[in-house]
Enzyme design. Sequence first.
Site, PDB file in Angstrom:
ATOM      1  N   SER A 191       8.848  -0.478  -8.018  1.00  0.00           N
ATOM      2  CA  SER A 191       8.131   0.818  -8.222  1.00  0.00           C
ATOM      3  C   SER A 191       7.015   0.325  -8.716  1.00  0.00           C
ATOM      4  CB  SER A 191       8.873   1.742  -9.174  1.00  0.00           C
ATOM      5  OG  SER A 191       7.990   2.329  -9.761  1.00  0.00           O
ATOM      6  N   ALA A 192       5.671   1.130  -8.317  1.00  0.00           N
ATOM      7  CA  ALA A 192       4.466   0.750  -9.153  1.00  0.00           C
ATOM      8  C   ALA A 192       4.441   1.357 -10.739  1.00  0.00           C
ATOM      9  CB  ALA A 192       3.414   1.454  -8.216  1.00  0.00           C
ATOM     10  N   SER A 193       5.326   1.932 -10.912  1.00  0.00           N
ATOM     11  CA  SER A 193       5.097   2.787 -12.242  1.00  0.00           C
ATOM     12  C   SER A 193       5.809   2.147 -13.510  1.00  0.00           C
ATOM     13  CB  SER A 193       6.253   4.193 -12.151  1.00  0.00           C
ATOM     14  OG  SER A 193       6.496   4.605 -13.395  1.00  0.00           O
ATOM     15  N   ASP A 230      11.967   2.438  -3.775  1.00  0.00           N
ATOM     16  CA  ASP A 230      10.850   2.839  -4.446  1.00  0.00           C
ATOM     17  C   ASP A 230      11.219   4.164  -5.218  1.00  0.00           C
ATOM     18  OD1 ASP A 230       8.281   3.663  -5.334  1.00  0.00           O
ATOM     19  OD2 ASP A 230       8.675   5.372  -3.937  1.00  0.00           O
ATOM     20  N   LEU A 231      10.992   4.308  -6.543  1.00  0.00           N
ATOM     21  CA  LEU A 231      11.670   5.386  -7.443  1.00  0.00           C
ATOM     22  C   LEU A 231      10.774   6.847  -7.136  1.00  0.00           C
ATOM     23  CD1 LEU A 231      13.196   6.018 -10.014  1.00  0.00           C
ATOM     24  CD2 LEU A 231      11.329   5.192 -11.259  1.00  0.00           C
ATOM     25  N   ASP A 232       9.637   6.837  -7.494  1.00  0.00           N
ATOM     26  CA  ASP A 232       8.996   8.281  -7.307  1.00  0.00           C
ATOM     27  C   ASP A 232       8.986   8.851  -5.777  1.00  0.00           C
ATOM     28  OD1 ASP A 232       8.066   8.244 -10.346  1.00  0.00           O
ATOM     29  OD2 ASP A 232       6.517   6.596  -9.792  1.00  0.00           O
ATOM     30  N   LYS A 240       0.103   8.401  -3.767  1.00  0.00           N
ATOM     31  CA  LYS A 240       1.382   8.226  -4.029  1.00  0.00           C
ATOM     32  C   LYS A 240       1.489   6.785  -3.780  1.00  0.00           C
ATOM     33  CE  LYS A 240       3.527  12.317  -2.376  1.00  0.00           C
ATOM     34  NZ  LYS A 240       4.531  13.182  -1.155  1.00  0.00           N
ATOM     35  N   GLY A 241       2.474   5.814  -4.515  1.00  0.00           N
ATOM     36  CA  GLY A 241       2.492   4.465  -4.480  1.00  0.00           C
ATOM     37  C   GLY A 241       1.310   3.831  -5.214  1.00  0.00           C
ATOM     38  N   ASN A 245       6.474   3.596 -16.118  1.00  0.00           N
ATOM     39  CA  ASN A 245       7.351   4.516 -16.749  1.00  0.00           C
ATOM     40  C   ASN A 245       8.928   4.474 -16.156  1.00  0.00           C
ATOM     41  OD1 ASN A 245       5.627   5.763 -18.709  1.00  0.00           O
ATOM     42  ND2 ASN A 245       4.484   6.536 -17.029  1.00  0.00           N
ATOM     43  N   THR A 284       9.641  12.746  -8.973  1.00  0.00           N
ATOM     44  CA  THR A 284       8.474  12.756  -9.950  1.00  0.00           C
ATOM     45  C   THR A 284       7.108  12.713  -9.501  1.00  0.00           C
ATOM     46  OG1 THR A 284       9.134  10.423 -10.003  1.00  0.00           O
ATOM     47  CG2 THR A 284       9.641  11.533 -11.788  1.00  0.00           C
ATOM     48  N   LYS A 310       0.450  -1.825  -4.591  1.00  0.00           N
ATOM     49  CA  LYS A 310       0.996  -1.885  -2.974  1.00  0.00           C
ATOM     50  C   LYS A 310      -0.252  -1.068  -2.439  1.00  0.00           C
ATOM     51  CE  LYS A 310       5.631   0.131  -4.312  1.00  0.00           C
ATOM     52  NZ  LYS A 310       6.442   1.304  -4.364  1.00  0.00           N
ATOM     53  N   ARG A 328      -1.786   3.573 -11.422  1.00  0.00           N
ATOM     54  CA  ARG A 328      -2.383   4.567 -12.269  1.00  0.00           C
ATOM     55  C   ARG A 328      -4.093   4.486 -12.572  1.00  0.00           C
ATOM     56  NH1 ARG A 328      -0.268   4.356 -18.164  1.00  0.00           N
ATOM     57  NH2 ARG A 328       1.766   4.083 -16.984  1.00  0.00           N
ATOM     58  N   GLU A 377      10.981   4.145   1.219  1.00  0.00           N
ATOM     59  CA  GLU A 377       9.438   4.285   0.595  1.00  0.00           C
ATOM     60  C   GLU A 377       9.063   5.886   1.101  1.00  0.00           C
ATOM     61  OE1 GLU A 377       6.888   4.237  -1.017  1.00  0.00           O
ATOM     62  OE2 GLU A 377       6.912   2.111  -1.901  1.00  0.00           O
ATOM     63  N   ASP A 378       8.442   6.458   0.136  1.00  0.00           N
ATOM     64  CA  ASP A 378       7.746   7.750   0.506  1.00  0.00           C
ATOM     65  C   ASP A 378       6.420   7.778   0.707  1.00  0.00           C
ATOM     66  OD1 ASP A 378       7.431   7.433  -2.214  1.00  0.00           O
ATOM     67  OD2 ASP A 378       7.061   9.706  -2.494  1.00  0.00           O
TER      68      ASP A 378
HETATM   69  C1  BG6 Z   1       4.216   5.181  -8.328  1.00  0.00           C
HETATM   70  C2  BG6 Z   1       3.616   6.677  -8.062  1.00  0.00           C
HETATM   71  O1  BG6 Z   1       5.411   5.113  -8.343  1.00  0.00           O
HETATM   72  O2  BG6 Z   1       3.514   4.957  -9.722  1.00  0.00           O
HETATM   73  C3  BG6 Z   1       2.142   6.727  -8.237  1.00  0.00           C
HETATM   74  O3  BG6 Z   1       3.889   7.031  -6.665  1.00  0.00           O
HETATM   75  C4  BG6 Z   1       1.879   6.344  -9.574  1.00  0.00           C
HETATM   76  O4  BG6 Z   1       1.846   8.197  -7.939  1.00  0.00           O
HETATM   77  C5  BG6 Z   1       2.392   4.925  -9.949  1.00  0.00           C
HETATM   78  O5  BG6 Z   1       0.477   6.468  -9.841  1.00  0.00           O
HETATM   79  C6  BG6 Z   1       2.135   4.506 -11.275  1.00  0.00           C
HETATM   80  O6  BG6 Z   1       2.939   5.108 -12.198  1.00  0.00           O
HETATM   81  P1  BG6 Z   1       3.029   5.279 -13.766  1.00  0.00           P
HETATM   82  O7  BG6 Z   1       4.136   5.942 -14.134  1.00  0.00           O
HETATM   83  O8  BG6 Z   1       2.641   3.850 -14.162  1.00  0.00           O
HETATM   84  O9  BG6 Z   1       1.561   5.864 -14.179  1.00  0.00           O
HETATM   85 MG    MG Z   2       6.732   7.006  -4.202  1.00  0.00          MG
END
Ligand code: BG6
Ligand code: MG
Length: 216
Positions: free
Chosen positions: A115-117, A10-12, A46-47, A119, A18, A146, A50, A170-171
């Site tokens: 990662s779910a992000s 996982d990233l964040d 977390k995880g 970004n 972050t 997730k 958005r 994972e956190d």
């Molecule tokens: C996850 C974070 O990695 O990404 C969440 O733990 C976050 O807190 C999710 O909402 C989505 O991220 P982003 O950058 O696409 O808004």
């Molecule tokens: Mg995380």
Amino acid sequence: MSTIKACIFDLDGVIVDTAVYHYKAWKRLANELGFDFTEEDNEKLKGVSRTRSLELILQWGDVSKTDAEKEALATRKNNWYVEMISHMTPEEVLPGAREFLESCINAGIKTALGSASKNSVTILEKTAIAHFFNVVIDGNKVSKPKPDPEVFLKGAQALNVAPAVCVVFEDAIAGVQAALAGGMKVVGIGSPQVLAGAHLVLSGLDKMSLEKLNNL
Ligand code: BG6
Ligand code: MG
């Protein structure tokens, strides 16, 4: 010899901190809407994607919004978040992350980001760690957030390894559940109380080693 063939990170909150930026941006949005939420509530974000994070926050504040308003609010939060991550530097990679990724690569263990992000590419570039990952699966590539295992299963598939020989780091509770649902081993990064269910819980990747990987 380890039977583990791949590590999926996982990233964040695992590779970079972050999670703090996400918290600050969501808190600012909630405060603008006239309410606040606790750090304990923040664990539930977390995880989580958005869109789902915004749904939860609006629920906590007992605020209802139309779909168009929700989209505008999510964009507003993301703009603040993107501004914060645009200043990230390689120094923000969490202790031990780079070293553990390197030891995996040297041991012939494949690596993926899960990662779910949406970004993640910006963060990997700003912190200069993109080259550590054979594969990047992020919020732009998955449809089921997730705790659904999709993100990790896609990672394993892209690396061409079976889920049973993958270890996820994972956190987030949702991430631990996703890894378990995918039939993978999971190392929780954070508090053992929060991350119950993980095969091992450590305070950070600086406490991880290939030896611990072999003993999972
Ligand atoms: C996850 C974070 O990695 O990404 C969440 O733990 C976050 O807190 C999710 O909402 C989505 O991220 P982003 O950058 O696409 O808004
Ligand atoms: Mg995380």
